[in-house]
Design a protein around this motif. Structure first.
Motif, PDB file in Angstrom:
ATOM      1  N   PRO A  19       0.811  -1.232   0.000  1.00  8.20           N
ATOM      2  CA  PRO A  19       0.000   0.000   0.000  1.00  8.20           C
ATOM      3  C   PRO A  19       0.835   1.269   0.000  1.00  8.20           C
ATOM      4  O   PRO A  19       0.296   2.372  -0.105  1.00  8.20           O
ATOM      5  N   VAL A  20       2.158   1.140   0.114  1.00  6.01           N
ATOM      6  CA  VAL A  20       3.048   2.303   0.181  1.00  6.01           C
ATOM      7  C   VAL A  20       3.576   2.637  -1.214  1.00  6.01           C
ATOM      8  O   VAL A  20       4.037   1.767  -1.958  1.00  6.01           O
ATOM      9  N   ILE A  21       3.509   3.910  -1.553  1.00  4.04           N
ATOM     10  CA  ILE A  21       4.049   4.454  -2.799  1.00  4.04           C
ATOM     11  C   ILE A  21       5.147   5.442  -2.429  1.00  4.04           C
ATOM     12  O   ILE A  21       4.931   6.339  -1.610  1.00  4.04           O
ATOM     13  N   LEU A  22       6.308   5.295  -3.011  1.00  3.64           N
ATOM     14  CA  LEU A  22       7.398   6.245  -2.815  1.00  3.64           C
ATOM     15  C   LEU A  22       7.370   7.255  -3.960  1.00  3.64           C
ATOM     16  O   LEU A  22       7.527   6.884  -5.135  1.00  3.64           O
ATOM     17  N   GLY A  23       7.152   8.508  -3.641  1.00  2.76           N
ATOM     18  CA  GLY A  23       7.217   9.575  -4.628  1.00  2.76           C
ATOM     19  C   GLY A  23       8.597  10.202  -4.617  1.00  2.76           C
ATOM     20  O   GLY A  23       9.152  10.472  -3.555  1.00  2.76           O
ATOM     21  N   MET A  24       9.153  10.420  -5.808  1.00  4.03           N
ATOM     22  CA  MET A  24      10.490  11.008  -5.919  1.00  4.03           C
ATOM     23  C   MET A  24      10.453  12.099  -6.986  1.00  4.03           C
ATOM     24  O   MET A  24      10.821  11.878  -8.137  1.00  4.03           O
ATOM     25  N   PRO A  25      10.008  13.302  -6.616  1.00  2.00           N
ATOM     26  CA  PRO A  25       9.852  14.363  -7.616  1.00  2.00           C
ATOM     27  C   PRO A  25      11.128  15.114  -7.975  1.00  2.00           C
ATOM     28  O   PRO A  25      11.140  15.834  -8.970  1.00  2.00           O
ATOM     29  N   HIS A  26      12.196  14.946  -7.193  1.00  2.00           N
ATOM     30  CA  HIS A  26      13.355  15.822  -7.369  1.00  2.00           C
ATOM     31  C   HIS A  26      14.671  15.086  -7.603  1.00  2.00           C
ATOM     32  O   HIS A  26      15.733  15.688  -7.462  1.00  2.00           O
ATOM     33  N   THR A  27      14.635  13.802  -7.949  1.00  2.61           N
ATOM     34  CA  THR A  27      15.895  13.083  -8.183  1.00  2.61           C
ATOM     35  C   THR A  27      16.366  13.193  -9.618  1.00  2.61           C
ATOM     36  O   THR A  27      17.495  12.843  -9.939  1.00  2.61           O
ATOM     37  N   GLY A  28      15.509  13.675 -10.525  1.00  4.13           N
ATOM     38  CA  GLY A  28      15.859  13.731 -11.941  1.00  4.13           C
ATOM     39  C   GLY A  28      16.854  14.831 -12.253  1.00  4.13           C
ATOM     40  O   GLY A  28      16.880  15.888 -11.613  1.00  4.13           O
ATOM     41  N   THR A  29      17.669  14.586 -13.271  1.00  4.01           N
ATOM     42  CA  THR A  29      18.661  15.574 -13.715  1.00  4.01           C
ATOM     43  C   THR A  29      18.512  15.911 -15.200  1.00  4.01           C
ATOM     44  O   THR A  29      19.259  16.736 -15.716  1.00  4.01           O
ATOM     45  N   ALA A  64       7.158  -1.862  -2.349  1.00  3.83           N
ATOM     46  CA  ALA A  64       6.632  -0.506  -2.500  1.00  3.83           C
ATOM     47  C   ALA A  64       6.671  -0.102  -3.969  1.00  3.83           C
ATOM     48  O   ALA A  64       7.589  -0.455  -4.708  1.00  3.83           O
ATOM     49  N   THR A  65       5.670   0.633  -4.388  1.00  2.00           N
ATOM     50  CA  THR A  65       5.673   1.238  -5.717  1.00  2.00           C
ATOM     51  C   THR A  65       6.543   2.491  -5.675  1.00  2.00           C
ATOM     52  O   THR A  65       6.557   3.211  -4.672  1.00  2.00           O
ATOM     53  N   VAL A  66       7.296   2.734  -6.742  1.00  3.46           N
ATOM     54  CA  VAL A  66       8.128   3.930  -6.848  1.00  3.46           C
ATOM     55  C   VAL A  66       7.706   4.703  -8.090  1.00  3.46           C
ATOM     56  O   VAL A  66       7.637   4.134  -9.191  1.00  3.46           O
ATOM     57  N   VAL A  67       7.409   5.988  -7.915  1.00  2.00           N
ATOM     58  CA  VAL A  67       7.153   6.885  -9.042  1.00  2.00           C
ATOM     59  C   VAL A  67       8.198   7.990  -8.967  1.00  2.00           C
ATOM     60  O   VAL A  67       8.213   8.772  -8.012  1.00  2.00           O
ATOM     61  N   ARG A  68       9.065   8.023  -9.966  1.00  2.00           N
ATOM     62  CA  ARG A  68      10.227   8.917  -9.939  1.00  2.00           C
ATOM     63  C   ARG A  68      10.227   9.828 -11.165  1.00  2.00           C
ATOM     64  O   ARG A  68      10.196   9.350 -12.302  1.00  2.00           O
TER      65      ARG A  68
END
Length: 275
Positions: A19-29, A64-68
């Motif tokens: 049920p946990v989703i990891l959001g990563m909005p700022h790791t992109g370059t 966990a789901t990861v959206v990056r």
């Protein structure tokens, strides 16, 4: 967990059964060539990236789901309100498409600052697709579990006088004053932070960005919590070349793993499932 690469999209998804989703909005370059040509030399260093966060969190909660987001926050900041409304009225911050870095140093060449048309195009091409992916994953995991938790993963330099005084605590949890998640989820995250040996704060300088505040609707079974890490916890240096420090990370990763595991268990209890 299954990988869902999307080469034409400005994000990556790793889909899991938690049920946990990891959001990563700022790791992109990534900065598209036409936009990079308008950045000055300082801007092209993309120095305000959340360096190595995707590596730091890798496999800490395997399902966990990861959206990056893969694009730089200098293209557009995926954790800002698309309306342009400030997250922290009256305090120094950066905007939806930043004009300066976190030290208030300009990042665009003279006369090349983004126009309203540029911003609208970047909302459509980057910001909106990333958040459509987040929304789809929240809907999917909530349908499966009856609950969803968006854990938004961030990092920032530990000393930035333009943004805050002194030295930032190592672990900065944000729930917008308890509005974005059930008290049970907030509580287990704080307890792990307290037991970690790292300095920590709840709803201090960073109370949760637009992502946390926008999606956190505990009354609807969708919980959101942000963790802003001081980069001193996992980088060899908080300046170029921003190298990852495996020894520092080895001390931090078990804390993050326990926090995610405890949050997952709390979420399942809220949904009436065995944890």
């Amino acid at each position: 967990m299954t990988d869902h690469p999307s080469p034409s999209a400005p994000f990556e998804i790793r889909r899991g059964s938690s049920p946990v989703i990891l959001g990563m909005p700022h790791t992109g370059t990534h900065v598209p060539q036409d936009i990079a040509a308008r950045l000055n030399a300082h801007g092209r260093t993309v120095g305000d990236t959340d360096w190595h966060i995707h590596r730091l969190y890798e496999d800490l909660l395997p399902e966990a789901t990861v959206v990056r987001a893969t694009f730089s926050r200098y293209v557009i900041d995926a954790n800002r309100d698309p309306s342009g409304h400030s997250l922290y009225p009256g305090q120094n911050t950066t905007s939806l498409v930043p004009l300066t870095d976190f030290d208030d140093v300009p990042i665009w060449r003279d006369g090349e600052a983004p126009t309203d048309t540029d911003i609208a195009e970047r909302i459509a091409g980057f910001h909106r697709p990333y958040h459509a992916a987040i929304e789809a994953e929240i809907a999917r995991v909530k349908a499966e579990h009856g609950v969803a938790v968006l854990f938004d993963c961030h990092s920032i330099r530990s000393k930035i006088p333009f943004l805050f005084e002194g030295v930032l605590p190592a672990l900065n949890l944000g729930t917008d004053g308890g509005l974005t998640c059930d008290a049970a989820i907030e509580s287990v995250a704080v307890e792990v932070a307290k037991a970690s040996g790292f300095s920590h704060v709840l709803n201090g300088r960073f109370r949760g960005g637009w992502t946390t505040r926008h999606y956190g609707k505990p009354e609807d079974g969708v919980h959101a919590i942000q963790l802003e890490l001081a980069q001193s916890t996992h980088l060899a240096s908080e300046s170029l070349p921003y190298d990852y420090d495996p020894e520092k990370a080895a001390s931090l990763r078990p804390v993050l793993a326990r926090m995610l595991s405890e949050i997952e268990a709390a979420a399942l209890r809220l949904a009436g499932k065995s944890a």
